[in-house]
Design an enzyme around this catalytic site. Structure first.
Site, PDB file in Angstrom:
ATOM      1  N   PHE A  76       0.774  -1.019  -0.099  1.00 18.86           N
ATOM      2  CA  PHE A  76      -0.154   0.015   0.259  1.00 18.86           C
ATOM      3  C   PHE A  76       0.233   1.291  -0.043  1.00 18.86           C
ATOM      4  O   PHE A  76       2.137   1.549   0.692  1.00 18.86           O
ATOM      5  CB  PHE A  76      -0.822   0.189   0.869  1.00 18.86           C
ATOM      6  CG  PHE A  76      -1.669  -1.019   1.162  1.00 18.86           C
ATOM      7  CD1 PHE A  76      -3.046  -0.645   0.609  1.00 18.86           C
ATOM      8  CD2 PHE A  76      -1.472  -2.272   1.505  1.00 18.86           C
ATOM      9  CE1 PHE A  76      -4.237  -1.720   0.535  1.00 18.86           C
ATOM     10  CE2 PHE A  76      -2.553  -3.118   1.830  1.00 18.86           C
ATOM     11  CZ  PHE A  76      -3.866  -4.136   1.324  1.00 18.86           C
ATOM     12  N   GLU A  77       0.457   2.181  -0.443  1.00 14.48           N
ATOM     13  CA  GLU A  77       1.146   4.085  -1.231  1.00 14.48           C
ATOM     14  C   GLU A  77       1.581   3.820   0.332  1.00 14.48           C
ATOM     15  O   GLU A  77       2.118   4.569   0.847  1.00 14.48           O
ATOM     16  CB  GLU A  77       0.738   4.380  -1.679  1.00 14.48           C
ATOM     17  CG  GLU A  77      -0.775   4.821  -0.832  1.00 14.48           C
ATOM     18  CD  GLU A  77      -1.833   5.914  -1.775  1.00 14.48           C
ATOM     19  OE1 GLU A  77      -0.947   6.899  -2.067  1.00 14.48           O
ATOM     20  OE2 GLU A  77      -2.750   5.082  -2.343  1.00 14.48           O
ATOM     21  N   THR A  78       0.842   3.950   1.741  1.00 10.94           N
ATOM     22  CA  THR A  78       1.294   4.374   2.590  1.00 10.94           C
ATOM     23  C   THR A  78       2.286   3.650   3.638  1.00 10.94           C
ATOM     24  O   THR A  78       2.838   3.990   4.976  1.00 10.94           O
ATOM     25  CB  THR A  78      -0.037   4.112   3.831  1.00 10.94           C
ATOM     26  OG1 THR A  78      -0.975   2.558   3.637  1.00 10.94           O
ATOM     27  CG2 THR A  78      -1.142   5.133   3.784  1.00 10.94           C
ATOM     28  N   ASN A  98       0.518  11.977  -4.846  1.00 12.85           N
ATOM     29  CA  ASN A  98       1.540  11.756  -2.672  1.00 12.85           C
ATOM     30  C   ASN A  98       2.817  12.010  -2.591  1.00 12.85           C
ATOM     31  O   ASN A  98       3.599  12.104  -2.553  1.00 12.85           O
ATOM     32  CB  ASN A  98       0.538  10.220  -2.651  1.00 12.85           C
ATOM     33  CG  ASN A  98      -0.033  10.329  -1.973  1.00 12.85           C
ATOM     34  OD1 ASN A  98      -0.291  11.574  -1.428  1.00 12.85           O
ATOM     35  ND2 ASN A  98      -1.080   9.651  -1.962  1.00 12.85           N
ATOM     36  N   GLY A 108      -2.038   8.504  -4.618  1.00 12.70           N
ATOM     37  CA  GLY A 108      -0.984   7.940  -5.429  1.00 12.70           C
ATOM     38  C   GLY A 108      -1.028   7.629  -6.552  1.00 12.70           C
ATOM     39  O   GLY A 108       0.117   7.009  -7.647  1.00 12.70           O
TER      40      GLY A 108
END
Lengths: 257, 319
Positions: free
Chosen positions: A50-52, B104, A130
């Site tokens: 996940f981009e997080t 992002n 993202g």
């Protein structure tokens, strides 16, 4: 035949496009289902990240957000955005990103930012997140769309995420090192992109619809000459999706019928 | 005790001015610095300039309360509870805020560049997109105050002749970064559990760093396991004790996001009157976490209490 919903066949179809050992960049919603489905059915070694910053979580419970604490458990590494987003473009990895959008054009370019303009805004969507990064840097992307005339457009209101740009070799010429959309999975079927022109064509349609209906719901001229009918979901896969992946039907929504 | 430990009221009063550029830590439904954000609203700070990657609940509150003038962001939403934040959407459509869109990765790189003292930072992300072609901020304000002269530029790779085009981005050095962490040592050493998002880059890039935390622990305790620490003590200017300080967003190992509250918020956020009543009911009356948590109530807090093996509340009804 067990009845099924469009969301269910979308999740299973998208999951089937994944190869074992792929590194999957998952967002919220359907992409979370598709990635989990792929891992449980035919690509157990696929890695979900996940981009997080959650890298390969166990996903025992379905995350509702990329920042859900459920993406932080059973992980190989818990990191952050810089680390996760830098994986996307790493040439060593076949990174496949699942993305959704409000609008798509015939080359798979995406809008998830707005309708109208900054001066005269008509509608606002969340923005890139993202998505632009994945579309720019990943090995490939798989796009989820609701198949509606107003979403499959000739010209995007806002160009958030790069697909095949204007087709042919334009993506490479623009400076991208790799990537581009591989497939678009909608509530009616699966669309792919011509090897040469990079224009979208209908590859598969679900059993409950037909190519002509899909063409009418597409705002640009769509090649339906190569379309094949897709098989309905297998019962064991449907059962797994309902009982194991999303038992609360948080993303699947209401049961059929 | 050190003089860095203070109430939210004192931290906001001392360190945040109208017009400041503020980086919000956390991500959509996780570790939003909500206690500090509610205090900013109570102190009626105005014309804030938010710089975020993907922000959710905290940004929604600040926009709705009229504290925000402009935002640089990649994403404005509260996950499934509000795929696009209602208050963000409304303010954008009504043009009561100015918005500049990035991705992002771009925002993260900009914080990183700020933290590292780089004049700019380059990426391939965004080439040919409207992120590099369209501009949300008016040209008249470009180059004034904290607003970068250029949103970004597309140039030829200056190092590798065959490298093609690249996007170069201005660094970010916000006036203040607001972070909610699990642990702070008494002197300010910070430990974030779970994902750090871009909190560490945001904190290092900022002039002033305010950290609210679940627990303050003795500095010598947090230094017994420094491998797990996120920020060195001298980077942090204010430590605000705030158990459940990210509520209704999640805090890994402490509590889940609160679906009851977020579903309720989703309803009230669709109309300014009901949002104003929310502020009267949930924000203005409670200066301390104790009072706020009394309002939330034991029942809902127990529902979201994290399982200490999993870090979230297993089986939580999230519909």
């Amino acid at each position: 035949m067990e009845p099924y919903t469009a969301t269910e066949i979308m999740a299973l179809t998208a999951g089937s496009l994944v190869q074992n050992n792929d590194i999957l960049f998952a967002g919220t919603g359907l992409s979370m289902l598709a990635a989990t489905v792929a891992k449980r059915i035919h690509a157990p070694d696929a890695i979900v990240f996940f981009e997080t910053g959650g890298i390969d979580p166990s996903l025992e419970e379905l995350p509702l957000a990329v920042a859900d604490p459920r993406v932080m458990v059973g992980t190989s590494v818990n990191s952050g955005l810089a680390d996760a987003l830098s994986i996307l473009g790493h040439p060593k990895f076949r990174t496949i990103a699942f993305l959704g959008a409000a609008q798509i054009d015939c080359y798979g370019n995406l809008n998830s930012t707005m309708l109208g303009t900054y001066e005269n805004p008509e509608q606002r969507f969340p923005g890139s997140g993202g998505a632009c990064d994945a579309a720019s840097l990943a090995y490939g992307i798989i796009v989820f769309m609701q198949h509606e005339y107003r979403r499959f457009v000739n010209k995007l209101d806002y160009f958030t995420s790069p697909g095949w740009l204007s087709g042919y070799n334009s993506r490479r010429e623009a400076g991208f090192l790799r990537g581009g959309p591989m497939a678009v999975v909608t509530n009616l079927g699966v669309l792919k992109f011509d090897d040469i022109t990079k224009m979208m064509y209908l590859d598969q349609y679900y059993p409950f619809t037909d190519p002509e209906t899909i063409a009418l719901k597409t705002g640009f001229s769509l090649d339906i000459s190569r379309a094949k009918k897709c098989s309905p979901p297998k019962e064991d896969e449907l059962k797994m999706l309902r009982q194991e992946v999303d038992p609360q039907r948080l993303i699947l929504g209401p049961m059929p019928g | 005790m050190t003089d860095k430990i203070m109430t939210a009221r004192k931290a906001v009063d001392t360190f945040i001015k109208d017009g400041d550029q503020i980086a919000l830590g956390g991500f959509t439904v996780n570790r939003n610095p909500m206690h500090i954000i509610r205090e900013i609203i109570r102190q009626k700070k105005k014309k804030l300039y938010l710089v975020v990657h993907s922000h959710g609940q905290g940004m929604e509150l600040l926009i709705g309360a009229g504290c925000v003038e402009r935002i640089e962001l990649a994403y404005g939403g509260v996950a499934r509870f509000a795929p696009t934040g209602y208050l963000f959407k409304k303010a954008f459509k009504d043009k009561t805020i100015e918005v500049e869109d990035y991705s992002n990765y771009q925002m993260t790189l900009r914080f990183m560049a700020g933290a590292m003292g780089l004049p700019f930072i380059a990426t391939k992300s965004g080439l040919e997109s409207d992120i590099v072609r369209k501009f949300g901020f008016s040209p008249q304000i470009r180059g004034k105050g904290k607003i970068p002269e250029h949103k970004l530029k597309v140039i030829n790779d200056p190092i590798n002749e065959d490298g093609g085009k690249v996007v170069v981005l201005p660094p970010l050095n916000p006036d203040v970064a607001l972070i909610h962490a699990q642990y702070a040592g008494e002197k300010g050493t910070i430990r974030i559990n779970g994902l750090s998002f871009a909190d560490i880059e945001q904190a290092k890039a900022a002039k002033t760093v305010i950290v609210s935390c679940e627990e303050i622990v003795p500095e010598d305790y947090i230094r017994q396991d420094p491998d797990r620490n996120s920020l060195a003590h001298f980077i942090v200017d204010a430590i605000v004790p705030a158990p459940f300080g990210a509520h209704p967003t999640a805090c890994h190992m402490y509590y889940d996001y609160d679906p009851n509250h977020l579903n309720y918020f989703k309803k009230i956020a669709q109309n300014q009157d009901s949002f104003n009543r929310y502020l009267d009911e949930w924000v203005y009356p409670f200066e301390t976490m104790e009072d706020y948590l009394t309002k939330v109530g034991f029942k809902d807090l127990l529902k979201i209490k994290a399982n200490s093996a999993l870090g979230y509340a297993p089986g939580l009804d999230r519909r």
